[in-house]
Scaffold this motif. Structure first.
Motif, mmCIF file in Angstrom:
data_model
loop_
_atom_site.group_PDB
_atom_site.id
_atom_site.type_symbol
_atom_site.label_atom_id
_atom_site.label_comp_id
_atom_site.label_asym_id
_atom_site.label_seq_id
_atom_site.Cartn_x
_atom_site.Cartn_y
_atom_site.Cartn_z
ATOM 1 N N THR A 76 1.200 -1.018 -0.124
ATOM 2 C CA THR A 76 -0.095 -0.018 -0.074
ATOM 3 C C THR A 76 1.049 1.390 0.003
ATOM 4 N N LEU A 77 2.266 1.474 -0.469
ATOM 5 C CA LEU A 77 3.157 2.476 0.046
ATOM 6 C C LEU A 77 4.189 2.383 -1.116
ATOM 7 N N ASN A 106 -6.281 2.136 -3.686
ATOM 8 C CA ASN A 106 -5.390 3.724 -2.996
ATOM 9 C C ASN A 106 -4.330 2.768 -2.697
ATOM 10 N N TYR A 108 -0.639 4.873 -0.906
ATOM 11 C CA TYR A 108 -0.429 5.829 0.057
ATOM 12 C C TYR A 108 0.968 6.729 -0.710
ATOM 13 N N ASN A 110 4.898 8.950 -0.471
ATOM 14 C CA ASN A 110 5.176 10.331 0.322
ATOM 15 C C ASN A 110 6.636 10.432 -0.731
ATOM 16 N N ASN A 139 -7.032 12.823 3.059
ATOM 17 C CA ASN A 139 -5.674 12.174 2.314
ATOM 18 C C ASN A 139 -4.414 12.761 2.458
ATOM 19 N N TYR A 140 -3.703 14.108 3.330
ATOM 20 C CA TYR A 140 -3.066 14.318 2.949
ATOM 21 C C TYR A 140 -2.439 14.915 4.981
ATOM 22 N N GLN A 156 2.828 12.658 3.247
ATOM 23 C CA GLN A 156 2.078 11.529 2.368
ATOM 24 C C GLN A 156 0.792 11.681 2.122
ATOM 25 N N LYS A 158 -2.636 10.090 -0.047
ATOM 26 C CA LYS A 158 -3.508 8.467 0.057
ATOM 27 C C LYS A 158 -4.595 9.131 -1.832
#
Ligand code: ZN
Length: 416
Positions: A76-77, A106, A108, A110, A139-140, A156, A158
């Motif tokens: 997810t990242l 969805n 994330y 960075n 989302n931030y 970060q 989303k």
């Protein structure tokens, strides 16, 4: 009734914001110092479409992009690295890339920077590269990388991604092609011409717009985008110029007497390379107006010098920029110019009409390393650095550009 209540509510919001702004008026940036403007090396980005697995793709392969490194951390990242073109540099970390996924998901992301650089721009997204929206606050978030540091280092976001390309950027992406397209829409009017006035270091054309009769002895000059990420200043410049090019009686009368010469994008290489501040010579162009080491400054200076032959005069000069908050940097109004007093009056009248309390910072320093001092010293033009805040609402900055142009045209016509 509902409308009245809403109106009262928004009026309350508006006036309470105004009071707060007055109480904490921003002091602006420290005074400009002369620095070497000898060419320095800059780093190019590696441009590609990056496959991050699970059919998720990211690209920086477009003009205006900035993405210097990317890696998938887990399901997810995604982590990205954003670095400047060279150092030392003013902290305006620009980023811009596109992302898509064959399966809706969805994710994330960075945004990370090196050497204590602080995140600055609230992320925006777009599905067409034209219409942009700030990311919803939910989302931030800003994350501290270590507990000892007070400054947030990672932003970060989303994002909900799918097969359609999603643009993610620090501000609206407006590159040299977009600038040319805007010029093309204006030159449809019979009294507007465009002209390529020379080349940047990477051989992009530097474009000018000429509004009004070439035979007018009276002129005004407008420039913008010496600093690539300063999109809000560019947007206000567009509105300012479009008002002078409009079909109102005032604009028609103004064009009878005054011609307007605009260089809307002084640094097209920096813009297309997604630079934080400099041209590809690694230099802040707004420190090169005295040394003239960089081709972009030579091109712009030669252009305005060629226009001021045959008793033609530049009455007013404005250079549009962006910074943290709206501010006007003016030349000390006690110093005489071809249109003494027009800048303070224009700002004051604009403020009155829009019910704003403009933040004005006059300066006695007339060393010509920056554009406004060069135009004041060389042409005796009444000169202004017009700064728009990074987060100034877009409808307000357009209004500021429009009303400033109206007040300027009225004042110059009254004076002459
Ligand atoms: Zn600037």
């Amino acid at each position: 009734m509902k409308e009245t209540l809403l109106f009262l509510f928004f009026s309350f919001l508006f006036f309470s914001c105004k009071t707060t702004e007055k109480a904490t008026k921003w002091k602006g940036q420290p005074p400009v110092k002369a620095v070497s403007t000898n060419t320095k090396p800059t780093q190019k980005q590696y441009k590609d479409v990056f496959n991050l697995g699970d059919n998720i793709y990211v690209t920086n392969n477009f003009d205006g992009a900035r993405l210097n490194g990317i890696t998938r951390i887990n399901d997810t990242l995604i982590s990205t690295l954003i670095t400047p073109e060279n150092t030392p540099i003013n902290t305006s970390p620009w980023y811009a890339f596109k992302i898509w996924s064959k399966k809706p998901t969805n994710i994330y992301i960075n945004l990370t920077y090196l050497n204590n650089v602080k995140h600055r721009y609230h992320p925006k997204t777009s599905i067409d590269g034209k219409n942009w929206n700030p990311i919803e606050p939910i989302n931030y978030q800003l994350i501290r990388t270590d507990t000892t540091s007070k400054s947030a280092k990672i932003a970060q976001l989303k994002l909900a991604i799918n097969a359609d390309t999603l643009w993610v950027a620090a501000q609206e992406v407006i590159n040299s092609t977009d600038n040319k397209n805007w010029i093309q829409t204006l030159v449809k009017k019979p009294f507007i011409k465009s002209k390529s006035i020379g080349f940047s270091k990477e051989k992009r054309t530097i474009e000018a717009l000429e509004i009004g009769k070439g035979s007018n002895k009276k002129m005004i000059a407008v420039i913008s985008r010496q600093h690539p990420p300063e999109v809000t200043g560019y947007l206000a410049m567009k509105s300012f110029v479009e008002t002078i090019a409009s079909d109102t009686d005032l604009a028609k009368n103004f064009r009878e007497q005054f011609s307007t010469y605009v260089v809307p994008m002084v640094n097209p290489d920096g813009v297309d390379n997604g630079h934080w501040r400099h041209n590809v010579g690694g230099i802040d162009l707004n420190r090169d107006w005295s040394n003239k080491n960089q081709p972009e400054i030579n091109v712009v200076e030669n252009y305005y010098n060629s226009l001021t032959k045959n008793e033609k005069k530049i009455y007013f000069f404005v250079d549009f920029h962006s910074t943290y908050h709206d501010i006007f940097y003016t030349v000390n109004p006690a110093l005489k110019s071809n249109a003494t007093g027009v800048v303070p009056k224009m700002i004051q009248q604009m403020g009155e009409e829009l019910n704003l309390d403009p933040n004005i910072k006059p300066s006695d320093n007339i060393n010509s390393v920056i554009s406004t001092r060069y135009f004041f010293n060389t042409f005796n033009a009444e000169s202004l650095t017009y700064e728009i805040g990074d987060d100034t609402p877009r409808d307000l900055l357009k209004k500021k550009g429009e009303v400033s142009a109206i007040k300027l045209m009225q004042l110059l016509l009254e004076q002459n």
